[in-house]
Structure formats: C-alpha cells, structure tokens
Enzyme design. Structure first.
Site, short mmCIF file in Angstrom:
data_model
loop_
_atom_site.label_atom_id
_atom_site.label_comp_id
_atom_site.label_asym_id
_atom_site.label_seq_id
_atom_site.Cartn_x
_atom_site.Cartn_y
_atom_site.Cartn_z
N HIS A 10 0.82 -1.36 -0.24
CA HIS A 10 -0.02 -0.05 -0.29
C HIS A 10 1.18 1.45 0.05
CE1 HIS A 10 -2.79 2.89 1.82
NE2 HIS A 10 -3.23 2.66 1.31
N HIS A 52 -0.60 10.48 -3.01
CA HIS A 52 -2.02 9.89 -2.22
C HIS A 52 -3.40 10.87 -2.98
CE1 HIS A 52 -5.13 7.60 -0.19
NE2 HIS A 52 -5.03 8.68 0.83
#
Length: 336
Positions: A10, A52
């Site tokens: 991730h 992100h």
C-alpha cells in the site's frame, strides 16, 4: 493471479519509508510484495505522478519552498474545502524540485527530504526491471479524484491507459489492477482497456460521481456492498477493494463483531476481494488482536479474501506464507 492471496504494498512499504517514493516501492519489492500501489494525480502539464492526494503539503516539503509560497490556495475537491498546494498547479519540472516526507507523525521521519516524487512511468519501469530478475512484480494504480481532474481539463484515464499499454501491460492476464472509488471512470476504463478493474468501497459515504456533495443523497458504498449492488459492479469490474470494516465490523471501542457475508457474496458475483488497509501499529489494531498484527491477517485470510493492501508487506507475507496449511481452504473458496 495464483492460488494464494496477493499482498499489495500500500503506497509501497509505507510503514517503513515515506509513501509513494521509489525507496518505498523498492523496499516492498525486496520484501516480496506481489504488487506495488501508485496512487495517481496529474501535474499541470498532464503527467501522472504518484501521490495519495493532489494536495501535497502533507507528503512533500513544498511549504518550505519560498518560490512557491504564492501557489497556496483553497479548492473544493470532491465536496470538501481543501487548503494547500496542488499538483495541478505545478509542472513536472517544478515537482522535481520537491522532496517527499513522512505523512504520519508517529512513523520514522529520518527519511524525509531524500526522495523525489516519482512519475507513473518511473514506477512502471521499476516494476518491469525488477520483474526481469525472475519474479513478476505487479502494479495496482489508483485514479484519485477522477471527476475533479476531468473537470479541470486533466483527465486521468486516457493518460493512464496509454502509459500502461505503451509499457506492455495489456490483456486480462497482465499483472495490473486499476482501482477507483468512483464508478464512471471505471466504466470509461472498461471501454478503453481489458485490464482488470477494481471498485473501491469505503465504510461510509459513496462514490463522488454518484453520491456528490449531498450527505444523504446518491448511491452509497454500503448499498454497493449488497448482493444486488455487487451484481451491478460485476457488470464492469473484476473485483472490489472494500474497507476491511465492511468485512469485519468494529464497535466504537474497537472490539470486533462477527464477519459479514461480503466476501462470500462478492465471490458468488464473480468478484475478487482485496480489502484495505492493514497496518502494524497498535493504534490501528483492534484490542481483539492483543497487539499482534499477524492475527488480523490470519482472520482475513481464513475468511477467503483474495488479497490485502498492507503498509507492512513483510508482515502480511510472513503471515500468509506461515499459513500454507490454509492453502487448500483458500483454493476451495476461490473455486466455489
């Protein structure tokens, strides 16, 4: 993608290095991760980079660059007022002058100011180069705020597909999953590529392109996680990436309730299940796990998930590989 659940790094090995940096991805690959995940936003000149969010003050040193002080602004992103510096206001050359930093204050900040922000092309090149050593490294890109980026003339989908196809990622068996919290862009992607698609689902709210700014309007993620909603997803996607609390709910005190039927429901609809996000810090673990992150992975692997998003891919891999005796059960679940 194999008999065992996949481990998706991730934002790279983001529990150990600043997220979405070459160092984070390289460490994840060295640990043995099956996939590395670049979240994608656009620069002013239309280059996809790994961040992100398009607001970058939390993950770069942009605030310390006096030459960019006047770029600070406030924008409305997916119904929220957000203040800071935004990738779409910078060219790639300007982004190159920034350095990444750790976003979470309780993680190691000693790696701050060392690493550049990578482009999608650089992440793909890294995965291909590392795969040449004999182990396939998959990539798992996420389009961030696609409705917003399209509204400002910087659509993500076409650029993403062009980059992937040019790099040789084509066909149903390519080591790629494309993911999004929205629905319209996944449907648009299905018309442009046959690469596998994953519909992300959160615990609350709904896809911005369906849910919009209305707190009680539109289509919710929980509605999409029902059998009828999953059947609709199966018409355009190959799997779901649900918040893990849609699979194992937690009470306000963090204690866990019984697992829902989501994994089995999704499998019956022909969908893969890749829940997020697994982290090792005790603040993220239910008290039921007694501070042992391996217990959380064990629970989800036993429930039959097809993969996990983890900030600590080494822990996920260690737990998965120690549970080889469960391989028969995983295979049986997948082949129902």
């Amino acid at each position: 993608m194999g008999e065992r659940p996949i481990v998706i790094a991730h934002r790279g090995a983001s529990g150990y290095r600043p997220e979405h940096t070459r160092a984070s991805y390289e460490l994840a690959i060295a640990m043995g991760a099956d996939f590395i995940e670049p979240d994608l936003v656009s620069t002013k000149d239309g280059v996809l980079i790994a961040r992100h969010e398009n607001e970058i003050s939390e993950t770069t040193d942009v605030a310390s660059h006096l030459e960019f002080a006047d770029r600070r602004t406030t924008k409305r992103i997916d119904g929220r007022e957000v203040a800071g510096w935004f990738t779409e206001d910078f060219t790639l050359a300007e982004i190159r002058t920034l350095r990444a930093k750790e976003r979470l204050p309780f993680r190691d900040a000693s790696w701050n100011d060392r690493f550049e922000v990578p482009t999608l092309s650089e992440v793909l090149e890294l995965a291909r180069r590392k795969s040449a050593a004999g182990r396939t490294i998959g990539v798992y890109p996420e389009t961030k705020h696609p409705t917003y980026f399209r509204s400002i003339g910087l659509p993500l989908e076409e650029t993403l597909v062009e980059a992937l196809h040019a790099a040789g990622y084509q066909g149903r068996s390519a080591p790629v999953y494309l993911q999004s919290f929205e629905t319209g862009n996944l449907k648009a992607l299905r018309g442009k590529t046959d690469l596998p698609l994953i519909q992300l689902l959160d615990e609350e709210g709904g896809p911005y392109d369906l849910y919009g700014d209305l707190p009680k309007g539109g289509r919710t993620y929980r509605e999409m996680a029902t059998p009828s909603g999953l059947a609709e997803i199966a018409a355009y996607a190959d799997g779901i990436g649900p918040n893990k609390r849609l699979i194992v709910p937690a009470r306000p005190d963090g204690r866990l309730d019984a697992a829902t039927s989501l994994v089995d429901d999704a499998h019956r609809a022909g969908l893969l299940v890749h829940p997020w996000t697994f982290r090792s810090e005790e603040r993220f673990l239910s008290p039921d796990y007694d501070g042992k992150p391996g217990r959380e992975y064990e629970q989800f692997f036993a429930l039959g998930v097809d993969g996990v998003f983890s900030d600590f891919p080494d822990v996920a891999l260690r737990t998965r590989d120690a549970g080889r005796q469960l391989a028969g059960d995983w295979k049986a679940r997948r082949n129902r």
